[in-house]
Design an enzyme around this catalytic site. Structure first.
Site, PDB file in Angstrom:
ATOM      1  N   SER A 168     -30.105 -18.687  34.511  1.00  0.00           N
ATOM      2  CA  SER A 168     -28.718 -19.076  34.718  1.00  0.00           C
ATOM      3  C   SER A 168     -28.625 -20.185  35.766  1.00  0.00           C
ATOM      4  O   SER A 168     -29.275 -21.221  35.628  1.00  0.00           O
ATOM      5  CB  SER A 168     -27.890 -17.840  35.089  1.00  0.00           C
ATOM      6  OG  SER A 168     -26.511 -18.111  34.993  1.00  0.00           O
TER       7      SER A 168
ATOM      8  N   ASP B 293     -26.172 -15.972  23.624  1.00  0.00           N
ATOM      9  CA  ASP B 293     -25.701 -16.209  24.982  1.00  0.00           C
ATOM     10  C   ASP B 293     -24.423 -17.040  24.911  1.00  0.00           C
ATOM     11  O   ASP B 293     -24.471 -18.254  24.709  1.00  0.00           O
ATOM     12  CB  ASP B 293     -26.770 -16.948  25.795  1.00  0.00           C
ATOM     13  CG  ASP B 293     -26.423 -17.031  27.278  1.00  0.00           C
ATOM     14  OD1 ASP B 293     -25.247 -16.798  27.629  1.00  0.00           O
ATOM     15  OD2 ASP B 293     -27.327 -17.323  28.082  1.00  0.00           O
TER      16      ASP B 293
ATOM     17  N   HIS C 212     -27.075 -13.140  27.967  1.00  0.00           N
ATOM     18  CA  HIS C 212     -27.482 -13.810  29.209  1.00  0.00           C
ATOM     19  C   HIS C 212     -28.405 -12.875  29.997  1.00  0.00           C
ATOM     20  O   HIS C 212     -28.017 -12.298  31.011  1.00  0.00           O
ATOM     21  CB  HIS C 212     -26.217 -14.141  29.999  1.00  0.00           C
ATOM     22  CG  HIS C 212     -26.365 -15.243  30.984  1.00  0.00           C
ATOM     23  ND1 HIS C 212     -26.743 -16.523  30.651  1.00  0.00           N
ATOM     24  CD2 HIS C 212     -26.164 -15.268  32.332  1.00  0.00           C
ATOM     25  CE1 HIS C 212     -26.760 -17.280  31.724  1.00  0.00           C
ATOM     26  NE2 HIS C 212     -26.437 -16.542  32.760  1.00  0.00           N
TER      27      HIS C 212
END
Length: 801
Positions: A368, A488, A519
């Protein structure tokens, strides 16, 4: 159970013998032993938690070699059969007799597992050496190689203090570094920034965890730049979150939304004078931000460095959310590790300290925002950075918070934006004394971010252009491994897709792993030897071991969406030479023949009565389900086009496109599309399930990780989202061009959906949903806008392989 392994380095018998001697599994005279003596010695060595031969011998009774002999009895006879070897092999890997395999026919085991291929029934000592080498590099049911499992039980205990390091086996570094003797240090790296405008260069806190052995030999570094490292201001971020129940408004037409204004460069203060030097840090730290993949490598001789960057607790500067200053902040840590920048032992005394223990070979890791900063740093071409492993990374911040001229939220976070994220990660605020000095400067900074991000128009402007790392892709020198979830909807797949496509012309090695998750991290999956793959890769890149990692690891590895524990390797994703399946829109159908030109346009509206609108804004799962169903309260707000059920498998690969001809009865328009796999079937769970808690060992007497895997759901589901996209009708021609929308006038445009790789099985049905407001992601004005879709001039184009 499928134990897929992609990181096994092919070896010949002589290399196997050499490596087994290196790890003290056999000695120079081993091949002179009779097969039964050799097998007994190998078995005894496989119980390192037992200190004496008598106890180890007794342990052999727990293994069955044949249907009537345990291992202790079996090794008394002279001949060793392949059948008996396989029986022992599978038991040592954790498979259970009768439940997983039969002792009479072990090769009919109910699992896909790596195993030696013997062509004869009677085995020689040389055969046993080969078989045992293969056993050591094969994954057990607990998700790691048998050698890693032995290591967690103490196999390398005696070698931690008297073996050459690193110790390489099958091309991968082994856990011979003592994690009970790790050093924890803090330094403050001086950047070339003054982002808080206090007249001094920003100091950046770096937390270092390194093996004690690094005091005697340089080691490589895994560096994770994490703005969350020093804590987050969740409540403050929640208060700043924007209202998404606002109307779509007309935008001023323009040929280009980019002004390319040059930011005035401010003078950088001179470096602090150095008042002394030392090799030893003054500060340590206790509990810390942790990534289990990094932890795994500490036992293998890699140091780990975490830094939160500018504007975080114990550092200086301001949060800027993705711009060049943040990139420079993250890059400064690498420059210090590579001997090209100064760090101090604290923030006041100006005693410099170097990373003398680092071998100047650095990798960046993380998911991320963490993976995003790894991507950003790679685009600087900084020396010393050999590779990055970026997971679920943003390659352009516009593709995170915006889409085709619209304000679009990352999935799960409606109302978040760059200013919200900046506030959440501004952990300097956690220290009241520090915050008081820079509060006014910070509030001004936050206001500038809020203004320039421009939620009013959703345009791609200078603010977002400066946060597009793909502009600098030609500067990349580090090899790259990218990992991303095909489901995602937070950092959507086009972030990695666009990066992958752009990297094709860049002379670096690039690898891509696409999983079926949202995610998430995937380093503890049972079906994939991810940590082994990264071990092979990082041993190659940071230890300079010629282990053929670049050739062994697949260029593209994709987890199957229809079958559990299945991964496919291929050479590319979204190849331009892929075939295309075209569907035409007609009478609520997706048809393979063009529609008649005299079709009456179909109408849908973007409005719900207030009671129903409020219900769906608070029940997003119900909204998603009702959007897909033919008969629901949302029927008037969307059009559904259905293909005939598949008669054969169709593998989508790349970016589907929807070509539409559409009119709005207002001077504005919002278009959304979803591509759905429809039909009542068992599908993969939305999240990986925990197979075994604390099963994945990260070292001897060290941390553990849960073992996870995607499983087919016990219950059926009616559909699965394949991909989606959104567009402001005023940006129909180009992202940076804003055009007028005349009420009632039809416009033709192409909407590229999020890239995907999806296996659509026979019996499953494609559905294309055309609608306007997306309750999960777009703004929600609930404006009574009516749309007309000219199906005669609209189609769906699906790339497939």
């Amino acid at each position: 159970m499928k134990l897929n392994q992609f990181a096994i380095k092919p070896t010949d018998v002589q290399q196997e013998i050499f490596e087994l001697q290196q790890i003290h599994f056999i000695d120079a005279d081993f091949l002179d032993l009779a097969p039964n003596q050799a097998l007994k010695q190998l078995l005894l060595t496989s119980f390192p938690e037992l200190d004496d031969i008598k106890s180890q011998t007794v342990q052999l009774r727990t293994l069955m070699a044949t249907s009537h002999q345990n291992a202790e009895a079996y090794v008394q006879q002279e001949q060793i059969t392949a059948t008996a070897f396989y029986n022992l092999y599978f038991q040592l890997l954790g498979f259970e007799v009768e439940q997983d395999f039969d002792l009479q026919q072990p090769l009919k085991i109910k699992a896909d597992v790596h195993q030696p291929q013997f062509v004869k029934q009677q085995l020689t000592t040389s055969d046993l050496v080969h078989g045992w080498y293969q056993l050591l590099i094969t994954h057990t049911v607990h998700g790691q190689t048998f050698l890693d499992e032995l290591a967690s039980r103490g196999y390398f205990k005696t070698m931690m203090h008297n073996s050459s390091k690193p110790l390489i086996f099958n091309g991968k570094a082994q856990p011979v570094f003592d994690t009970n003797q790790l050093l924890h240090e803090v330094v403050y790296v001086e950047s070339s920034l003054d982002s808080d405008h206090d007249g001094q260069r920003d100091l950046l806190k770096a937390e270092i965890i390194r093996p004690s052995e690094s005091n005697h030999q340089p080691v490589p570094v895994l560096y994770t730049a994490s703005p969350y490292n020093q804590g987050t201001n969740d409540a403050a971020g929640e208060r700043l979150t924007h209202n998404v129940d606002v109307s779509l408004t007309p935008k001023q037409p323009t040929v280009s939304t980019i002004e390319q204004n040059q930011t005035a460069s401010s003078k950088i203060p001179a470096p602090r004078p150095i008042k002394g030097q030392t090799k030893y840090a003054q500060a340590s730290f206790g509990n810390h931000f942790s990534y289990s993949l990094n932890d795994y490598f500490l036992a293998r001789g890699f140091a780990v460095v975490y830094a939160a960057g500018i504007g975080t607790k114990d550092s200086q500067g301001m949060r800027t959310c993705g711009d060049d200053q943040e990139t420079q902040s993250a890059t400064a840590i690498i420059e210090w590790l590579n001997g090209q920048r100064t760090a101090f032992t604290d923030k006041t005394q100006q005693i410099s300290i170097s990373a003398w223990w680092c071998n100047h070979h650095i990798a960046m890791t993380g998911r991320s925002y963490l993976g995003t900063l790894a991507t950003a740093v790679a685009t600087t071409g900084v020396a010393g950075l050999k590779t990055i492993i970026s997971e679920a990374a943003i390659s352009s911040w516009y593709d995170y918070y915006r889409e085709n001229g619209l304000v679009v939220a990352p999935g799960g976070f409606p109302g978040e934006d760059a200013d919200v994220l900046a506030e959440e990660t501004f952990s300097r605020q956690k220290q009241a004394g520090d915050y008081q000095q820079i509060k006014a400067t910070w509030l001004e900074q936050l206001q500038q971010i809020k203004q320039h991000q421009d939620r009013q128009t959703g345009n791609y402007n200078d603010f977002w252009d400066k946060r597009n790392y793909r502009h600098n892709i030609k500067k990349i020198k580090a090899d790259i491994i990218m990992v991303h979830g095909l489901n995602d909807w937070n950092v959507k797949p086009k972030n990695v897709y666009k990066l992958w496509q752009a990297l094709k012309d860049i002379p670096v090695t690039k690898k891509l792993i696409l999983h079926q998750g949202p995610h998430i991290y995937i380093n503890n999956f049972c079906s994939l030897d991810y940590t082994d793959m990264m071990n092979l890769w990082l041993t190659y890149k940071l230890y300079d071991v010629n282990n053929q990692a670049a050739q062994i690891l697949p260029d593209v590895l994709i987890q199957d969406n229809a079958q559990a524990e299945t991964w496919h390797s291929q050479s590319d994703w979204g190849n331009k030479n892929n075939l295309h399946q075209v569907y035409y829109l007609q009478n609520q159908q997706l048809q393979t023949q063009p529609a008649p030109k005299d079709l009456t346009p179909q109408i849908y509206r973007d409005y719900l009565i207030p009671e129903k609108f409020n219900y769906y804004t608070n029940h997003l799962e119900n909204w998603k389900n009702d959007l897909v169903q033919t008969d629901s309260a949302l029927a008037a707000t969307r059009l559904i086009f259905k293909a005939a059920p598949q008669t054969e498998t169709l593998i989508l690969d790349g970016r589907p496109q929807v070509k539409l001809r559409l009119a709005s009865n207002h001077n504005i328009g919002l278009i959304s599309c979803r591509l759905i796999d429809y039909g009542t079937y068992h599908r993969l769970e939305k999240l990986p399930q925990v197979l075994e808690t604390q099963a994945f060992d990260l070292g001897f007497h060290y941390q553990k990780e849960d073992l996870r895997e995607y499983q087919l759901s016990y219950s059926t589901s009616d559909y699965q989202l394949i991909t989606l996209a959104h567009m402001n009708l005023q940006n129909r021609t180009a992202l940076t061009q804003v055009e007028t929308v005349n009420p009632g006038e039809f416009y033709e445009f192409t909407l590229a959906l999020q890239p995907t790789h999806y296996r659509l099985l026979p019996g499953h049905q494609l559905r294309l949903i055309v609608y306007a407001t997306d309750m999960e992601m777009t703004i929600r004005g609930n404006q009574d806008i009516h749309y007309q879709l000219d199906c005669a001039n609209s189609k769906l184009i699906l790339p497939h392989c």
